[in-house]
Design a protein around this motif. Structure first.
Motif, PDB file in Angstrom:
ATOM      1  N   LYS A  56       3.287  14.715  24.197  1.00 24.10           N
ATOM      2  CA  LYS A  56       4.731  14.795  24.448  1.00 24.10           C
ATOM      3  C   LYS A  56       5.308  16.063  23.820  1.00 24.10           C
ATOM      4  O   LYS A  56       6.154  16.729  24.416  1.00 24.10           O
ATOM      5  CB  LYS A  56       5.442  13.564  23.894  1.00 24.10           C
ATOM      6  CG  LYS A  56       5.161  12.304  24.673  1.00 24.10           C
ATOM      7  CD  LYS A  56       5.910  11.124  24.086  1.00 24.10           C
ATOM      8  CE  LYS A  56       5.599   9.847  24.839  1.00 24.10           C
ATOM      9  NZ  LYS A  56       6.340   8.692  24.304  1.00 24.10           N
ATOM     10  N   PHE A  57       4.834  16.391  22.629  1.00 27.62           N
ATOM     11  CA  PHE A  57       5.293  17.611  21.971  1.00 27.62           C
ATOM     12  C   PHE A  57       4.937  18.840  22.813  1.00 27.62           C
ATOM     13  O   PHE A  57       5.762  19.728  23.025  1.00 27.62           O
ATOM     14  CB  PHE A  57       4.673  17.729  20.570  1.00 27.62           C
ATOM     15  CG  PHE A  57       5.052  18.994  19.860  1.00 27.62           C
ATOM     16  CD1 PHE A  57       6.318  19.137  19.306  1.00 27.62           C
ATOM     17  CD2 PHE A  57       4.161  20.052  19.774  1.00 27.62           C
ATOM     18  CE1 PHE A  57       6.685  20.312  18.664  1.00 27.62           C
ATOM     19  CE2 PHE A  57       4.512  21.232  19.136  1.00 27.62           C
ATOM     20  CZ  PHE A  57       5.779  21.364  18.577  1.00 27.62           C
ATOM     21  N   THR A  58       3.706  18.861  23.309  1.00 22.41           N
ATOM     22  CA  THR A  58       3.259  19.973  24.154  1.00 22.41           C
ATOM     23  C   THR A  58       4.119  20.073  25.410  1.00 22.41           C
ATOM     24  O   THR A  58       4.492  21.174  25.843  1.00 22.41           O
ATOM     25  CB  THR A  58       1.777  19.800  24.534  1.00 22.41           C
ATOM     26  OG1 THR A  58       1.005  19.678  23.332  1.00 22.41           O
ATOM     27  CG2 THR A  58       1.266  20.955  25.368  1.00 22.41           C
ATOM     28  N   LEU A  59       4.451  18.936  25.992  1.00 22.37           N
ATOM     29  CA  LEU A  59       5.306  18.927  27.179  1.00 22.37           C
ATOM     30  C   LEU A  59       6.665  19.536  26.867  1.00 22.37           C
ATOM     31  O   LEU A  59       7.179  20.348  27.636  1.00 22.37           O
ATOM     32  CB  LEU A  59       5.475  17.502  27.712  1.00 22.37           C
ATOM     33  CG  LEU A  59       6.478  17.351  28.856  1.00 22.37           C
ATOM     34  CD1 LEU A  59       5.985  18.072  30.100  1.00 22.37           C
ATOM     35  CD2 LEU A  59       6.742  15.885  29.136  1.00 22.37           C
ATOM     36  N   TRP A  60       7.259  19.161  25.736  1.00 18.43           N
ATOM     37  CA  TRP A  60       8.581  19.694  25.380  1.00 18.43           C
ATOM     38  C   TRP A  60       8.528  21.202  25.142  1.00 18.43           C
ATOM     39  O   TRP A  60       9.448  21.936  25.527  1.00 18.43           O
ATOM     40  CB  TRP A  60       9.146  18.950  24.157  1.00 18.43           C
ATOM     41  CG  TRP A  60       9.672  17.604  24.557  1.00 18.43           C
ATOM     42  CD1 TRP A  60       9.040  16.407  24.409  1.00 18.43           C
ATOM     43  CD2 TRP A  60      10.901  17.328  25.213  1.00 18.43           C
ATOM     44  NE1 TRP A  60       9.810  15.397  24.924  1.00 18.43           N
ATOM     45  CE2 TRP A  60      10.964  15.935  25.426  1.00 18.43           C
ATOM     46  CE3 TRP A  60      11.966  18.114  25.654  1.00 18.43           C
ATOM     47  CZ2 TRP A  60      12.045  15.322  26.047  1.00 18.43           C
ATOM     48  CZ3 TRP A  60      13.034  17.498  26.270  1.00 18.43           C
ATOM     49  CH2 TRP A  60      13.068  16.125  26.461  1.00 18.43           C
TER      50      TRP A  60
END
Length: 191
Positions: free
Chosen positions: A17-21
Protein backbone atom coordinates in the motif's frame (compact mmCIF):
# COMPACT_ATOMS: atom_id res chain seq x y z
CA UNK A 1 7.04 -0.42 42.62
CA UNK A 2 7.78 -0.40 38.97
CA UNK A 3 5.42 1.08 36.56
CA UNK A 4 5.33 0.01 33.02
CA UNK A 5 4.34 2.48 30.43
CA UNK A 6 2.46 1.06 27.55
CA UNK A 7 2.63 2.98 24.39
CA UNK A 8 -0.15 2.75 21.91
CA UNK A 9 0.75 0.36 19.16
CA UNK A 10 1.34 2.16 15.91
CA UNK A 11 -0.63 0.83 13.03
CA UNK A 12 1.74 0.21 10.14
CA UNK A 13 0.78 0.54 6.53
CA UNK A 14 1.24 -2.55 4.39
CA UNK A 15 4.41 -2.20 2.27
CA UNK A 16 2.47 -2.72 -0.97
CA UNK A 17 0.00 0.00 0.00
CA UNK A 18 2.87 2.35 0.79
CA UNK A 19 4.44 1.61 -2.60
CA UNK A 20 1.11 2.30 -4.28
CA UNK A 21 0.81 5.70 -2.56
CA UNK A 22 4.34 6.63 -3.64
CA UNK A 23 3.56 5.57 -7.22
CA UNK A 24 0.31 7.55 -7.22
CA UNK A 25 2.19 10.60 -5.98
CA UNK A 26 4.61 10.24 -8.89
CA UNK A 27 1.74 9.91 -11.35
CA UNK A 28 0.10 13.05 -9.93
CA UNK A 29 3.38 14.94 -10.41
CA UNK A 30 3.63 13.73 -14.01
CA UNK A 31 0.09 14.84 -14.89
CA UNK A 32 0.56 18.13 -13.02
CA UNK A 33 3.60 18.80 -15.19
CA UNK A 34 1.73 17.87 -18.38
CA UNK A 35 -1.29 20.02 -17.57
CA UNK A 36 0.97 22.92 -16.60
CA UNK A 37 2.80 22.62 -19.91
CA UNK A 38 -0.59 22.49 -21.65
CA UNK A 39 -1.58 25.82 -20.06
CA UNK A 40 1.73 27.45 -21.03
CA UNK A 41 1.64 26.11 -24.60
CA UNK A 42 -2.01 27.15 -25.05
CA UNK A 43 -1.00 30.83 -25.03
CA UNK A 44 0.92 30.40 -28.28
CA UNK A 45 -0.60 31.50 -31.58
CA UNK A 46 -0.61 28.09 -33.28
CA UNK A 47 -3.00 26.54 -30.74
CA UNK A 48 -6.00 24.81 -32.33
CA UNK A 49 -9.32 24.93 -30.47
CA UNK A 50 -11.62 21.92 -30.88
CA UNK A 51 -14.31 20.34 -28.72
CA UNK A 52 -13.77 16.99 -27.05
CA UNK A 53 -15.76 14.19 -28.69
CA UNK A 54 -19.06 13.33 -27.00
CA UNK A 55 -17.85 9.75 -26.57
CA UNK A 56 -15.52 11.04 -23.83
CA UNK A 57 -18.67 11.76 -21.78
CA UNK A 58 -19.68 8.11 -22.13
CA UNK A 59 -16.22 6.94 -21.13
CA UNK A 60 -16.45 9.22 -18.09
CA UNK A 61 -19.77 7.60 -17.11
CA UNK A 62 -18.22 4.14 -17.56
CA UNK A 63 -15.27 4.87 -15.28
CA UNK A 64 -17.49 6.52 -12.65
CA UNK A 65 -19.76 3.47 -12.53
CA UNK A 66 -16.71 1.19 -12.39
CA UNK A 67 -15.49 3.08 -9.34
CA UNK A 68 -18.80 2.29 -7.65
CA UNK A 69 -18.66 -1.38 -8.65
CA UNK A 70 -15.09 -1.84 -7.34
CA UNK A 71 -16.13 -0.19 -4.06
CA UNK A 72 -19.08 -2.56 -3.76
CA UNK A 73 -16.84 -5.51 -4.72
CA UNK A 74 -14.47 -4.65 -1.88
CA UNK A 75 -17.38 -4.45 0.56
CA UNK A 76 -18.69 -7.80 -0.67
CA UNK A 77 -15.24 -9.38 -0.29
CA UNK A 78 -14.93 -8.12 3.29
CA UNK A 79 -18.43 -9.47 4.02
CA UNK A 80 -17.32 -12.78 2.44
CA UNK A 81 -20.10 -12.60 -0.12
CA UNK A 82 -17.91 -14.23 -2.74
CA UNK A 83 -20.58 -14.63 -5.42
CA UNK A 84 -21.44 -10.94 -5.26
CA UNK A 85 -17.75 -10.06 -5.14
CA UNK A 86 -17.05 -12.06 -8.32
CA UNK A 87 -20.01 -10.49 -10.15
CA UNK A 88 -19.04 -6.94 -9.19
CA UNK A 89 -15.41 -7.58 -10.05
CA UNK A 90 -16.47 -8.88 -13.47
CA UNK A 91 -18.56 -5.74 -14.09
CA UNK A 92 -15.61 -3.56 -13.05
CA UNK A 93 -13.28 -5.30 -15.50
CA UNK A 94 -15.82 -4.93 -18.32
CA UNK A 95 -16.33 -1.23 -17.51
CA UNK A 96 -12.57 -0.64 -17.42
CA UNK A 97 -12.21 -2.21 -20.85
CA UNK A 98 -15.24 -0.24 -22.07
CA UNK A 99 -13.61 2.99 -20.87
CA UNK A 100 -10.48 2.18 -22.90
CA UNK A 101 -12.49 1.30 -26.02
CA UNK A 102 -14.54 4.51 -25.74
CA UNK A 103 -11.36 6.53 -25.40
CA UNK A 104 -10.01 4.85 -28.54
CA UNK A 105 -13.27 5.71 -30.32
CA UNK A 106 -12.86 9.33 -29.16
CA UNK A 107 -9.44 9.45 -30.80
CA UNK A 108 -11.05 8.03 -33.95
CA UNK A 109 -13.72 10.77 -33.91
CA UNK A 110 -11.03 13.40 -33.62
CA UNK A 111 -9.17 11.89 -36.56
CA UNK A 112 -12.37 11.87 -38.64
CA UNK A 113 -12.89 15.54 -37.74
CA UNK A 114 -9.49 16.35 -39.18
CA UNK A 115 -7.67 16.66 -35.86
CA UNK A 116 -4.32 14.93 -36.29
CA UNK A 117 -2.96 13.89 -32.88
CA UNK A 118 0.60 13.06 -33.87
CA UNK A 119 2.92 13.31 -36.84
CA UNK A 120 2.68 15.44 -39.96
CA UNK A 121 -0.20 17.88 -39.80
CA UNK A 122 -0.61 17.63 -36.04
CA UNK A 123 -1.06 20.60 -33.77
CA UNK A 124 0.31 21.09 -30.23
CA UNK A 125 -3.25 21.11 -28.84
CA UNK A 126 -4.04 17.75 -30.41
CA UNK A 127 -0.67 16.29 -29.45
CA UNK A 128 -1.11 17.34 -25.83
CA UNK A 129 -4.58 15.78 -25.81
CA UNK A 130 -3.16 12.58 -27.27
CA UNK A 131 -0.30 12.40 -24.78
CA UNK A 132 -2.36 13.26 -21.71
CA UNK A 133 -5.32 11.01 -22.46
CA UNK A 134 -3.09 8.29 -23.90
CA UNK A 135 -0.99 8.15 -20.73
CA UNK A 136 -4.17 8.00 -18.67
CA UNK A 137 -5.49 5.11 -20.76
CA UNK A 138 -2.19 3.28 -20.20
CA UNK A 139 -2.66 3.71 -16.45
CA UNK A 140 -6.24 2.45 -16.76
CA UNK A 141 -5.02 -0.58 -18.71
CA UNK A 142 -2.51 -1.22 -15.91
CA UNK A 143 -5.45 -1.12 -13.53
CA UNK A 144 -7.41 -3.50 -15.77
CA UNK A 145 -4.47 -5.93 -15.69
CA UNK A 146 -4.45 -5.73 -11.88
CA UNK A 147 -8.22 -6.27 -11.91
CA UNK A 148 -7.77 -9.31 -14.14
CA UNK A 149 -5.18 -10.76 -11.76
CA UNK A 150 -7.55 -10.57 -8.80
CA UNK A 151 -10.43 -11.65 -11.09
CA UNK A 152 -8.62 -14.88 -11.99
CA UNK A 153 -7.67 -15.38 -8.34
CA UNK A 154 -11.33 -15.01 -7.37
CA UNK A 155 -12.40 -17.68 -9.86
CA UNK A 156 -9.49 -20.02 -9.09
CA UNK A 157 -10.66 -23.06 -7.20
CA UNK A 158 -7.21 -23.80 -5.79
CA UNK A 159 -6.81 -20.47 -4.05
CA UNK A 160 -8.98 -19.65 -1.05
CA UNK A 161 -7.38 -16.82 0.87
CA UNK A 162 -9.42 -14.08 2.46
CA UNK A 163 -6.82 -11.36 2.82
CA UNK A 164 -8.36 -8.11 1.58
CA UNK A 165 -4.97 -6.46 0.87
CA UNK A 166 -4.84 -7.12 -2.87
CA UNK A 167 -8.42 -6.01 -3.51
CA UNK A 168 -7.85 -2.94 -1.30
CA UNK A 169 -4.76 -2.00 -3.32
CA UNK A 170 -6.50 -2.49 -6.66
CA UNK A 171 -9.57 -0.63 -5.42
CA UNK A 172 -7.48 2.32 -4.23
CA UNK A 173 -5.64 2.47 -7.54
CA UNK A 174 -8.89 2.20 -9.50
CA UNK A 175 -10.44 5.09 -7.56
CA UNK A 176 -7.24 7.03 -8.22
CA UNK A 177 -7.41 6.60 -12.02
CA UNK A 178 -11.10 7.52 -11.83
CA UNK A 179 -10.39 10.76 -9.95
CA UNK A 180 -7.46 11.47 -12.26
CA UNK A 181 -9.72 11.10 -15.32
CA UNK A 182 -12.35 13.41 -13.81
CA UNK A 183 -9.64 16.02 -13.23
CA UNK A 184 -8.28 15.61 -16.77
CA UNK A 185 -11.73 15.63 -18.37
CA UNK A 186 -12.72 18.84 -16.56
CA UNK A 187 -9.32 20.37 -17.28
CA UNK A 188 -9.46 19.56 -21.01
CA UNK A 189 -13.09 20.72 -21.26
CA UNK A 190 -12.61 24.03 -19.44
CA UNK A 191 -9.06 25.18 -20.09
Amino acid sequence: MSSSVTSPERKKIHPHKFTLWVAMGSIVMMFAGLTSAYVVKKSQSNWLEFPLPKVFWYSTAAILVSSLTIHLALKAFKARQMGRYKNLLTVTVVLGLLFSVLQWMGFGHLQQSGVQLFGVGSNPAASFLGIITGLHVLHVLGGVIALLVIFFRAFSSSRKTYSPVSIEIVSTYWHFVDILWIYLFIFLSVV
